[in-house]
Design an enzyme around this catalytic site. Sequence first.
Site, PDB file in Angstrom:
ATOM      1  N   GLU A 183       3.156  -4.972   1.391  1.00  0.00           N
ATOM      2  CA  GLU A 183       2.334  -5.803   0.516  1.00  0.00           C
ATOM      3  C   GLU A 183       2.023  -7.148   1.161  1.00  0.00           C
ATOM      4  O   GLU A 183       0.890  -7.597   1.149  1.00  0.00           O
ATOM      5  CB  GLU A 183       3.023  -6.013  -0.828  1.00  0.00           C
ATOM      6  CG  GLU A 183       2.194  -6.817  -1.809  1.00  0.00           C
ATOM      7  CD  GLU A 183       2.810  -6.869  -3.200  1.00  0.00           C
ATOM      8  OE1 GLU A 183       2.519  -7.826  -3.935  1.00  0.00           O
ATOM      9  OE2 GLU A 183       3.587  -5.958  -3.559  1.00  0.00           O
ATOM     10  N   ARG A 231      10.054 -11.637 -12.420  1.00  0.00           N
ATOM     11  CA  ARG A 231      10.174 -10.281 -12.979  1.00  0.00           C
ATOM     12  C   ARG A 231      11.636  -9.952 -13.275  1.00  0.00           C
ATOM     13  O   ARG A 231      11.929  -9.282 -14.275  1.00  0.00           O
ATOM     14  CB  ARG A 231       9.573  -9.251 -12.024  1.00  0.00           C
ATOM     15  CG  ARG A 231       9.656  -7.828 -12.572  1.00  0.00           C
ATOM     16  CD  ARG A 231       8.783  -6.866 -11.781  1.00  0.00           C
ATOM     17  NE  ARG A 231       7.381  -6.962 -12.119  1.00  0.00           N
ATOM     18  CZ  ARG A 231       6.797  -6.289 -13.109  1.00  0.00           C
ATOM     19  NH1 ARG A 231       7.513  -5.487 -13.886  1.00  0.00           N
ATOM     20  NH2 ARG A 231       5.512  -6.402 -13.343  1.00  0.00           N
ATOM     21  N   GLU A 277       7.124   2.703  -9.933  1.00  0.00           N
ATOM     22  CA  GLU A 277       8.228   1.750  -9.973  1.00  0.00           C
ATOM     23  C   GLU A 277       9.259   2.000 -11.082  1.00  0.00           C
ATOM     24  O   GLU A 277      10.463   1.918 -10.843  1.00  0.00           O
ATOM     25  CB  GLU A 277       7.673   0.321 -10.085  1.00  0.00           C
ATOM     26  CG  GLU A 277       6.928  -0.124  -8.841  1.00  0.00           C
ATOM     27  CD  GLU A 277       6.517  -1.581  -8.900  1.00  0.00           C
ATOM     28  OE1 GLU A 277       7.077  -2.377  -8.142  1.00  0.00           O
ATOM     29  OE2 GLU A 277       5.637  -1.916  -9.721  1.00  0.00           O
TER      30      GLU A 277
END
Length: 1228
Positions: free
Chosen positions: A709, A786, A1160
């Site tokens: 990423e 998160r 995920e």
Amino acid sequence: VVEKEADPEMNLLTFLRRKGLTGTKLGCAEGGCGACTVMLSRYDPASEQLHYAVNACLAPVCSLHLVAVTTVEGIGSVARKLHPVQERLARSHGSQCGFCSPGIVMSMYALLRNRPTPRMADVEEAFQNLCRCTGYRPILEGFKTFTVEGACCGGRGRENGCCLTNGSAADKTSDDFRGDRSTWLQPDSLDEFLRLKWKHPNARVVVGNTEVIEVKFKNTVYPIILSPTFISELNAVTHTEDIVFGAACTLSHMGAVLRQAADALPPHRTEVFLAILEQLRWFAGQQIRNVAAVGGNIMTASPISDLNPVFMAAGCRLTLMDKGSRVVQMDDGFFTSYRRTILRPQEVLLSVHIPYSKKNQFVSAFKQSPRREDDISIVTAAMSVTFTAGMNVVEDLRLSYGGMAATTVLAKQTASRLLGPWGEELLQDACSSLAEELSLDPSAPGGMVTYRRTLSLSLFYKFYLTVLQKLRLQGVAVDDVASNCLTATEVYCPQTPTSVQIYQAVPQGRSQDDVVGHPMMHLSAMKQATGEAVYCDDIPLYENELYLSLITSSKAHSVDAAAAESSSGVVCCLFADDIPGSNATGPIEYDETVLAEGQVTCVGHIIGAVVADTQLHAQRAARAVRIQYEELPPVVTIQEIHIGGQEHFYLETNVTLAVPRGEDGEIELFVSTQSASKTQVLVAKALGIPANRVLVRVKRMGGGFGGKESRTTVLSTVVAVAANLKRPVRCMLDRDEDMLVTGGRHPFYGKYKVGFLNSGKVVALDVSYYSNAGNSKDLSLSIMERALFHMENSYSVANVRGCGFLCRTNLPSNTAFRGFGGPQGMMVAESWITDVAQSLGRSADEVRRLNLYKEGELTPYNQILDHLTLDRCWDECLSRSGYQQRRAAVERQNRWTKRGLAVVPTKFGISFTAVFLNQAGALVHIYTDGSVLLTHGGTEMGQGLHTKMVQVASRVLGIPCSKIHITETSTNTVPNTSPTAASASSDLNNACETLVKRLEPYKAKNPKGSWEDWVTAAYFDRVNLSANGFYTPDLGYDFDSNSGRVFNYFCYGVACSEVEIDCLTGAHKQNLSSTIVMDVGHSLNPAIDIGQVEGGFMQGLGLFTLEELHYSPQGVLLTRGPGSYKIPAFGDIPTQLTVSLLRDAPNNKAVFASKQAVGEPPLFLAASVFYAIKDAISAARSESGLSGPFRLDSPASAERIRNACSDRFTKLCPAAEPGTFVPWSVQV
């Protein structure tokens, strides 16, 4: 194929890929992953075997004189015809990213060429290949069909490269090849071999070339290499008073001979053979055993050898030769020091004499490693005892250990004290004596000192009980083995895994042409299985292309590149001053540099690069760069770690090909990245040009998992700078480089206080998270956010406070990884819920169920939970797993084998926490022949995104999937894309609906017409047949006011797992069962979704039970490849695996009521295995009078499990006091 100038330093993999045979992949370059598996064929008179699966990355091309090589391209293709192995792998959904598929195909193909109708056990043994995507289950299920379907080639073998006629024993095998730095000499007689060894006493002797440590990792050059592989005396097997194996006999052949002898002879004569066979079961992989020689195993003198302890304990003899010969005993005098033996420089090992066992002799062998299959040992042991006839009095005892010193050792002092009756007193004496004799320095290489010392006692205890049983069977009067201790004597025999996948039903009445909801095969699966799918490094070489190799730090620096610049083939060296634009870089903040300036902040910091004509020359020159260091104290730890980091281990390492386009500074990059737009922006910044001059193209990735990423730009920016030479430049990192420089999952340390009632209801939580960010911010802030958004997991807690702290350390920057901080946040939640249960003496699963969220409740960030399916997932999971029956059965257990059971839920929020990233674009073209080209911002890394996009477009446009094509993801079609992480696909839906509306008038005019008719009519009517789509969900959260929508929707799931542990070794004897129920809305493709659930679960299994990164106190990564870093393998699949997609759970927040982000959420469900292990440990601790909460850090490795199962053996091996020694590795 005739190669007149074969280089002794070139391996078969490099040779094949230079010939354009790119189906064979580079995954690790050390024989640990199987991505490069090919089949060699040559008649071997000794074993009568024709075909061998081998690792092409280990096989020197010079060793293949007169050998046939079959690659994946040679057995089938999409254009010609797929081989049944390729087709069944694809159709069973066994190929996701596909990078490992060609190697897996070739492992199976080689097995079928030797055994047309194999047993399932043969199939399981054939695969030591690694796969990071699928979870292995569909691969085994696809190939299970061959165990009943018969021969693979349908009788066409001789006409289709069967190689039955290729080569013969009469072929001349003598030859020599000369390269730039090495000469390969291949003698064809023993006399010639001895003459050459006398002439070149320091020559490297190579048979299987499986010991790559010296050459690859220590950069050793051997001017002379001797290859005696085909000398008849070195391959002979003779049966005398011993079985004598020539030193070049492969381990596979030795195993076959010993198995035949063990089956034919009386049991009392085969104890030694069975001990060797037990070690061979777990010795490396089939590809290694097929070429590794028994003599090479001895002569490498590894202190953790699997076989050398058996040879020593059995009293094997070795025949050595130079101008004469001598026979030596393989005892504690044979290994003189670390990797040294008593052989003189001119001597060679001719043969190994393996004795038959005697009537009153018992032999056992043991191996303990982090992963059971294809792993190096932590401790290995072999023990032999001989008794006076008819009595229990020890006459002779040999205890041999590997992993307890710098060499394989015999515990002579202990053995000499135990020449008495075999009973409890002898056991106590043995344990206290072994604890004293096998003491390890607390700083010993390899670490795990307490565990290794405890193992040495535990393994002897297993041997003690085993011998007691055998003595009783012979009628000798000895103590009974207590019934609750019998499992300690069992030899582990894995069961063939079984599985169930429960799809959602396709609604009645739906058109057969509507493929949404159907288990459609991955669009690239067949190309991947045949090796025809093109990955970045498979792009053919450009004319004049150069290769780049990185120069990385091993501390802080000044650089001398003179030696590198004068090396053969080098064009230039690049450093920070050579960057034409800005050296500042970073995915969010520019707090990093493209190339280091002044100071490096971690081991693996990129200092510069060497650009040369070939990969080999570039890598050699990079190693020649001399760097001067100024020592600064490193910071590598953040107190104690609760959840360890994880390496992505995508099978395809980072790779970039940069091609300058010759005008206006334009440059085209082919990159294996999840973030094409970020790559475009940072390359433009480094080159000092506008982004519109940079085109980034992504066809597919061989895995990503978040690791591609943001960290891909550390390579792509450097390669782009090198392309300023106006020539194409390529670089694909070796596995050890990739692991060193790119970072991984953030290690987390969690501290918490919990308030709860006697009922088990949690009413208050105060939790703090500390993450090891590494040397730059990267995405660490978003990852911590998160984690905090998942700090309560699935539990309703009225009063919550959560704090997160990012810790900067001198390690490579950690980054995104599947779950993006969520698993770490939820893992801490499961820890405190378990502690609450243990404090109350209640079942943890009862306390979990009591605290589960209910429909309409608020999260700590004030988001209302609607369409909640947690309770449904929970109840279905318990029902399908047979939880109540399993829980009742768990209570009936043995002293040294314990079972545990756990049920764990997950609630995973879907969206980027950074609001601006929640946008997606798509572009759809309809051509005049009716074919459709899709482009969207997402990248394909095996998750089936392109396949689902085609299914969506097929439904909306009302045309078959065969008319729709996706070529690639590129920055010149869809701009400013977000990284591929949580696609909603509504962007594509919008674009397709726009086109449908434009075509509606023509459908109305010609209702019986075809799709092509309507398209043609619209074209002649000058209608735009191209449309853009764009989508943004209504999201936005404010931390200060704790208000707004954080997530678009949630994915829910529950898993129930049962495990069995060996309390004496800490091994997970078995993952007995895992049942997963996952809410994915209305699945767009249940086969792909279940593949994602299983793959995520297995990756989580690695995170929580197996994968462990080791760093030195100075911050040097010690685990840099599959040899030392272990991901789950085929043998780690749960014995029973059930995956169910929850039915009737539509999601109105995404296209067609689906929940697209399936990759995920399932990963965390593997925590059910971790907490089942903890449950089993609790049972073991209760045997020692211990109860209540205890700390178990993740991963639950064999070391941690054994040390937590406190007993009389652990008490004999206390840990050294912290601060009194320098540890080999530290947790980060």
